[in-house]
Motif scaffolding. Structure first.
Motif, PDB file in Angstrom:
ATOM      1  N   ALA A   3      -2.108 -16.015   1.987  1.00 32.83           N
ATOM      2  CA  ALA A   3      -1.302 -16.503   0.869  1.00 32.83           C
ATOM      3  C   ALA A   3      -0.147 -15.540   0.637  1.00 32.83           C
ATOM      4  CB  ALA A   3      -2.164 -16.597  -0.378  1.00 32.83           C
ATOM      5  N   PRO A   4       0.966 -16.015   0.042  1.00 38.91           N
ATOM      6  CA  PRO A   4       2.064 -15.097  -0.275  1.00 38.91           C
ATOM      7  C   PRO A   4       1.537 -13.969  -1.158  1.00 38.91           C
ATOM      8  CG  PRO A   4       2.713 -17.379  -0.675  1.00 38.91           C
ATOM      9  CD  PRO A   4       1.271 -17.412  -0.350  1.00 38.91           C
ATOM     10  N   GLY A   5       2.002 -12.750  -0.893  1.00 38.61           N
ATOM     11  CA  GLY A   5       1.535 -11.613  -1.666  1.00 38.61           C
ATOM     12  C   GLY A   5       0.414 -10.860  -0.982  1.00 38.61           C
ATOM     13  N   GLU A   6      -0.162 -11.471   0.076  1.00 45.32           N
ATOM     14  CA  GLU A   6      -1.229 -10.753   0.795  1.00 45.32           C
ATOM     15  C   GLU A   6      -0.660  -9.878   1.912  1.00 45.32           C
ATOM     16  OE1 GLU A   6      -5.238 -13.356   0.070  1.00 45.32           O
ATOM     17  OE2 GLU A   6      -3.958 -14.015   1.704  1.00 45.32           O
ATOM     18  N   LEU A   7       0.644  -9.913   2.077  1.00 45.53           N
ATOM     19  CA  LEU A   7       1.408  -8.993   2.928  1.00 45.53           C
ATOM     20  C   LEU A   7       1.202  -9.181   4.434  1.00 45.53           C
ATOM     21  CD1 LEU A   7       1.036  -5.704   0.844  1.00 45.53           C
ATOM     22  CD2 LEU A   7       2.768  -7.505   0.656  1.00 45.53           C
ATOM     23  N   LEU A   8       0.540 -10.280   4.829  1.00 49.48           N
ATOM     24  CA  LEU A   8       0.306 -10.463   6.268  1.00 49.48           C
ATOM     25  C   LEU A   8       1.535 -10.996   7.007  1.00 49.48           C
ATOM     26  CD1 LEU A   8      -3.435 -11.443   6.620  1.00 49.48           C
ATOM     27  CD2 LEU A   8      -2.300  -9.245   6.865  1.00 49.48           C
ATOM     28  N   ALA A  10       9.755 -13.078   0.758  1.00 47.52           N
ATOM     29  CA  ALA A  10       9.028 -13.956  -0.159  1.00 47.52           C
ATOM     30  C   ALA A  10       7.641 -13.398  -0.443  1.00 47.52           C
ATOM     31  CB  ALA A  10       8.928 -15.348   0.449  1.00 47.52           C
ATOM     32  N   ASP A  11       7.006 -12.914   0.620  1.00 47.39           N
ATOM     33  CA  ASP A  11       5.673 -12.306   0.514  1.00 47.39           C
ATOM     34  C   ASP A  11       5.707 -11.143  -0.476  1.00 47.39           C
ATOM     35  OD1 ASP A  11       3.028 -12.024   1.138  1.00 47.39           O
ATOM     36  OD2 ASP A  11       3.334 -11.219   3.174  1.00 47.39           O
ATOM     37  N   ASP A  68       0.911  -2.463  -5.751  1.00 44.58           N
ATOM     38  CA  ASP A  68       0.188  -2.308  -4.481  1.00 44.58           C
ATOM     39  C   ASP A  68       0.992  -1.391  -3.558  1.00 44.58           C
ATOM     40  OD1 ASP A  68      -1.087  -2.556  -2.083  1.00 44.58           O
ATOM     41  OD2 ASP A  68      -1.267  -4.745  -2.157  1.00 44.58           O
ATOM     42  N   TRP A  69       0.466  -0.198  -3.258  1.00 48.23           N
ATOM     43  CA  TRP A  69       1.235   0.770  -2.449  1.00 48.23           C
ATOM     44  C   TRP A  69       1.523   0.231  -1.061  1.00 48.23           C
ATOM     45  CZ3 TRP A  69      -0.155   2.581   2.262  1.00 48.23           C
ATOM     46  CH2 TRP A  69      -1.495   2.401   2.641  1.00 48.23           C
ATOM     47  N   ARG A  70       0.676  -0.717  -0.600  1.00 46.49           N
ATOM     48  CA  ARG A  70       0.848  -1.202   0.771  1.00 46.49           C
ATOM     49  C   ARG A  70       2.185  -1.916   0.961  1.00 46.49           C
ATOM     50  NH1 ARG A  70      -3.701  -5.155   1.950  1.00 46.49           N
ATOM     51  NH2 ARG A  70      -2.857  -5.946  -0.005  1.00 46.49           N
ATOM     52  N   THR A  71       2.800  -2.341  -0.141  1.00 47.54           N
ATOM     53  CA  THR A  71       4.074  -3.060  -0.012  1.00 47.54           C
ATOM     54  C   THR A  71       5.144  -2.203   0.659  1.00 47.54           C
ATOM     55  OG1 THR A  71       4.630  -2.365  -2.248  1.00 47.54           O
ATOM     56  CG2 THR A  71       3.709  -4.574  -2.001  1.00 47.54           C
ATOM     57  N   VAL A  72       5.007  -0.864   0.543  1.00 46.65           N
ATOM     58  CA  VAL A  72       6.052  -0.024   1.165  1.00 46.65           C
ATOM     59  C   VAL A  72       6.075  -0.216   2.678  1.00 46.65           C
ATOM     60  CG1 VAL A  72       6.053   1.735  -0.629  1.00 46.65           C
ATOM     61  CG2 VAL A  72       4.610   2.054   1.396  1.00 46.65           C
ATOM     62  N   ARG A  73       4.945  -0.587   3.254  1.00 45.22           N
ATOM     63  CA  ARG A  73       4.919  -0.760   4.711  1.00 45.22           C
ATOM     64  C   ARG A  73       5.855  -1.907   5.108  1.00 45.22           C
ATOM     65  NH1 ARG A  73      -1.222  -0.016   6.698  1.00 45.22           N
ATOM     66  NH2 ARG A  73      -0.153  -0.002   8.722  1.00 45.22           N
ATOM     67  N   LEU A  74       5.881  -2.943   4.279  1.00 47.91           N
ATOM     68  CA  LEU A  74       6.831  -4.022   4.532  1.00 47.91           C
ATOM     69  C   LEU A  74       8.258  -3.535   4.305  1.00 47.91           C
ATOM     70  CD1 LEU A  74       4.305  -5.972   4.287  1.00 47.91           C
ATOM     71  CD2 LEU A  74       5.940  -7.635   3.385  1.00 47.91           C
TER      72      LEU A  74
END
Lengths: 380, 539
Positions: free
Chosen positions: A266-271, A309-310, A318-324
């Motif tokens: 789903a959007p927001g799951e960063l995949l 969009a994700d 969520d710190w993981r967003t920095v990877r994107l």
């Protein structure tokens, strides 16, 4: 007759040689003087260029961006105080502190994964505490996990990061032997682990890469991971390495695996992250691709739009967003979407121990960031 | 082509070399005169003249280098008719069949080969002393009929008068080669000089903080190389002209071989040659000289005679070499056509009904083959080698392998001494002392390996990576000590094998697997020396 001619020629030659060398010497002196003058001019223009560059860099730093020298290339975020304390404790032999730090991640598997590697880094240099831990608690799943991850790390350290032709036979042989040892350690960690824990299987991803698991065997490993944690971002990022052309896959396989992951989430799951990785890996692998062309192709633009969009749908905490954001900053820069790129640079600036910068280095980061900043700042 | 025609051609080709030199010099002089006539003068003319003189020097040198290096006689044992009546009778017999005068001397040599030379005089117009060389390893591997086939081939060269022209052809080849080499050397020297000059310049640029230009020597020595090319072209022409003849001579000699020994013996002799050659080379490297590092040799007569053991033991392996013959000549300069071609030509001949006759081993043609093999050792080996201690094969392998293991552990001893292992009055073997030291302090293992030679990568590694580099070294060292311990006690013995490399025979079945496990335990991060002690030291 021939002899006479030759004799005459030799005599003549001797005289002529004297004459010529005398002439060339004066000529050489003139040339040298000329060259020195040209070199001076070059030095002056080089100095002027460097000065201009320094002024420009200083202007960007003045806006609040981190100076090149101060960029952290090891981490994507500041080390937490807990991590600092745990690493210091194990260094002094207190393995229990390390165990507690790791176990505090609980069933947040991504967090558990993130906490293992710094401990393994310490163990790879000095593992007295790990040996003590293993001796004291032979069936501790966390100790087995650190042991396995350290074994993998040591194997890669022995191999070194040079290309195949600059890696010695001794290194290759040991690398292979050590990966087999690591594989045993990984299997032990899997046996001892909580049945729901995907992390020992994620450690096996690196073993699979090094030993070159066949695709079917890798898919089996993959099914073990996603059965336990289907949306694990690090596991998906790791898989992109295996499916990359440089290891055991192809550009097409890598992209199809990446798009499949994106479609499943789903959007927001960063995949949407794997598709960005696939783009960067493909570009790096193919010498004849031009970034300004390849990164503007429809596939790349679609992947970047999906990731934006994700990101918009994700939890901002969520710190993981920095990877994107690191990958987006780079790709948006090449797509000439400077304003959008600037948004990412503002967030990631300072800690650049992330893809794609560990491929390109500090200088490329600073170049891209400063470019974008200058483009977006009127009057700079 | 008749012999006199071939002689004439050899002479013409040699004369062509001198003619080429004169033409080139004339051309150089012509250029100088032309330049001067065309109104070039002053420094430019001088430069042209200098270049032509410089180029003329190697040409003149090539033309006046008349002395050829003397062909070295092969070391061997010359045998008289009284010493070897049967061999001499056989050779005379073959000479009669081939239709030529028998050789004047027979020399036994140490190669898998036979050959003839003739000390011809008057540019090859008059016959000279003929020598026949026969390799004892060749005789070791061949029966009488095959040997006859080989000898008939060689004497076929006498009959075709091939041997008479050899010196003349050789002169032409050597002079050409020298001239080409001379030009190339000068070209290389010029390139090297230019490279050094440019590198020095580049260094200066770097020192001055500038980017260095890439070293480029493409144009240097071009004139020399052009001259070398002219001569190389003539050399190629020369070689083509003489080589095709040389190859035809070989095929003609093969026909002589068929006449003397029969079609099938002649063909199988060539096949056999292809097998014995590599076998002999391997034998000399891996068996005959196995003990040389420990100053040991096999028993008298076996240095060359031991080949027989290998040929018998590896018969199956050698069959492959007998059937898969090389399709290409050994080198483009080899006067022999490819073996496959020679054999095919022979086997295409009509059946002469003689088959591959069974015959005795050719060593039986000698009065006392054992004595001949010993005499050959005396003639071929250096006095120093000849005087080495002789041991029978079994002991030779065991003693030399034990010695090598011992030599290998010398640096280990130094490391032990530096770490205090085995000092302080402890008695017993090196292995016992080391295990004791490990029990006291496991880290002593890594301190010892740290003193042993290691690769740059191993030296640069830190932490556990360094230990992983060291672990295989430690394991090898321990294994070495175990071997030394077991062989010293007579519990293990190095085993000779004619089909495989030497192996250590351990005291019991399953010992090797147990040893693997014990070495693993002793080299583990948390070591356990008990299994190794029990296995190796307890009994």
């Amino acid at each position: 007759m021939t002899g006479l001619i030759i004799f005459g020629l030799i005599l003549l030659g001797g005289a002529a040689y004297r004459f010529i060398t005398a002439r060339t010497k004066t000529l050489q002196g003139k040339i040298a003087a000329h060259e020195a003058g040209a070199a001076d001019a070059q030095t002056r223009t080089a100095a002027a260029k460097a000065e201009k560059k320094a002024t420009q860099a200083a202007a960007v730093v003045a806006l609040g961006y981190v100076a090149e020298a101060d960029l952290d290339t090891e981490n994507t975020r500041p080390e937490s105080p807990e991590e600092k304390a745990a690493l210091a404790a194990v260094r002094s032999g207190d393995w229990e502190a390390g165990a507690a730090y790791l176990d505090a991640a609980g069933e947040d598997w991504e967090e558990r994964w993130q906490r293992v590697r710094p401990l393994s880094d310490v163990a790879a240099e000095d593992d007295a505490w790990l040996l003590a831990w293993r001796a004291a608690r032979p069936s501790d799943p966390t100790a087995a996990l650190v042991n396995a991850d350290t074994a993998v790390l040591v194997a890669w350290k022995v191999r070194g990061s040079q290309s195949g032709s600059r890696t010695t036979q001794e290194q290759f042989r040991l690398f292979h032997d050590l990966l087999l040892t690591a594989q045993e350690a990984v299997h032990e960690a899997q046996r001892l682990a909580d049945p729901g824990d995907p992390v020992p299987y994620m450690v096996e991803q690196a073993v699979a890469q090094g030993l070159g698991y066949p695709n079917d065997e890798y898919r089996k490993l993959w099914s073990e991971i996603i059965a336990r944690d289907p949306k694990n971002l690090s596991a998906h990022a790791n898989a992109q390495q295996y499916w990359a052309r440089k290891w055991r896959g192809s550009h097409e396989l890598a992209m199809s695996v990446a798009l499949e992951a994106a479609a499943s989430a789903a959007p927001g799951e960063l995949l949407t992250l794997p598709a960005l990785i696939a783009l960067v890996e493909q570009e790096l692998h193919e010498d004849d691709l031009k970034k300004e062309v390849f990164f503007k192709e429809p596939t790349a633009v679609a992947a970047v739009d999906a990731a934006l969009a994700d990101l918009a749908a994700a939890d901002p905490g969520d710190w993981r967003t920095v990877r994107l954001r690191h990958l987006l900053a780079w790709l948006l820069f090449w797509q000439d979407r400077d304003a959008e790129a600037l948004e990412q640079f503002k967030v990631i600036d300072g800690y650049i121990g992330a893809m794609p910068w560990y491929y390109y280095g500090k200088a490329r980061y600073v170049h891209a960031r400063d470019w974008v900043v200058r483009e977006c700042t009127p009057g700079l | 082509m008749g012999a006199s025609l071939r002689a004439l051609r050899a002479l013409v080709l040699l004369a062509g070399f001198y003619l080429l030199g004169l033409v080139l010099i004339a051309a150089l002089v012509g250029i100088d005169i032309g330049a001067s006539a065309a109104g070039i003068h002053g420094p430019s003319l001088a430069k042209i003249v200098i270049v032509s003189v410089v180029l003329a020097v190697p040409i003149v040198r090539g033309m006046f280098m008349l002395r050829l290096p003397k062909a070295e006689p092969l070391p061997g044992v010359t045998v008289s008719e009284e010493q070897e009546p049967v061999l001499w009778r056989t050779v005379r017999d073959i000479a009669a069949q081939v239709g030529t005068r028998a050789p004047d001397e027979i020399v036994l040599i140490a190669d898998v080969n036979a050959g003839v030379t003739e000390d011809a005089r008057l540019l090859g117009l008059r016959s000279g002393t003929r020598s026949l060389y026969i390799g004892l390893p060749l005789m070791t591997g061949m029966d009488e009929m095959r040997l006859r086939a080989v000898l008939a081939h060689e004497m076929g060269h006498y009959a075709n008068l091939d041997t008479r022209l050899t010196p003349l052809i050789r002169r032409g080849r050597v002079q050409l080669l020298r001239t080409v080499e001379n030009f190339q050397d000068r070209a290389d020297a010029k390139v090297a000089k230019e490279r050094a000059k440019q590198e020095k310049k580049a260094e200066k640029r770097i020192a001055a903080g500038k980017k260095a230009k890439a070293v480029d020597t493409t144009g240097d020595g071009a004139m020399y190389r052009a001259m070398a090319k002219i001569y190389t072209a003539y050399g190629k022409f020369y070689r083509r002209a003489t080589l095709s003849a040389a190859r035809r001579q070989e095929l003609a000699a093969d026909l002589a071989s068929v006449r003397a020994a029969g079609r099938d013996s002649a063909a199988s002799a060539l096949r056999e040659l292809n097998a014995i050659g590599p076998a002999h080379e391997f034998y000399m490297d891996s068996y005959a000289t196995l003990g040389v590092g420990a100053r040991l040799l096999p028993p008298p007569g076996q240095v060359f005679g031991g080949l027989r053991h290998l040929l018998d033991a590896r018969a199956g392996e050698l069959d492959g070499l007998r059937t898969d013959l090389p399709e290409e000549p050994a080198s483009p300069y080899d006067s022999h056509p490819a073996l496959a071609e020679r054999v095919a030509r022979i086997e295409a001949l009509p059946d002469d009904g003689r088959g591959a006759q069974a015959s005795r081993p050719s060593l039986e043609l000698l009065a006392d083959s054992e004595a001949s093999l010993i005499a050959l050792e005396r003639a071929v080996l250096t006095p120093e080698a000849f005087a080495m201690r002789r041991l029978d094969w079994e002991d030779l392998v065991h003693e030399s392998m034990s010695a090598y293991v011992g030599q290998g552990s010398e640096e280990l001893q130094e490391a032990f001494a530096a770490e205090g292992v085995g000092t302080g009055g402890s008695k017993g073997s090196d292995l016992a002392s080391l295990l004791k030291a490990v029990d006291a302090d496991p880290a002593v293992r890594w301190r010892i390996t740290d003193r042993l030679p290691k690769s740059d990568e191993a030296a640069a590694a830190t932490g556990r990576a360094a230990r992983e580099f060291a672990r295989p070294v430690l394991r090898r060292a321990l294994n070495q000590l175990v071997t030394a311990e077991l062989t010293a006690r007579g519990a293990a013995r190095w085993q000779l094998s004619w089909t495989d490399s030497a192996t250590l025979r351990y005291p019991a079945d399953g010992f090797e697997e147990q040893l693997h496990g014990a070495l693993d335990s002793a080299t583990a991060d948390l070591p356990d020396t008990e299994p190794l002690r029990k296995l190796v030291l307890a009994p």
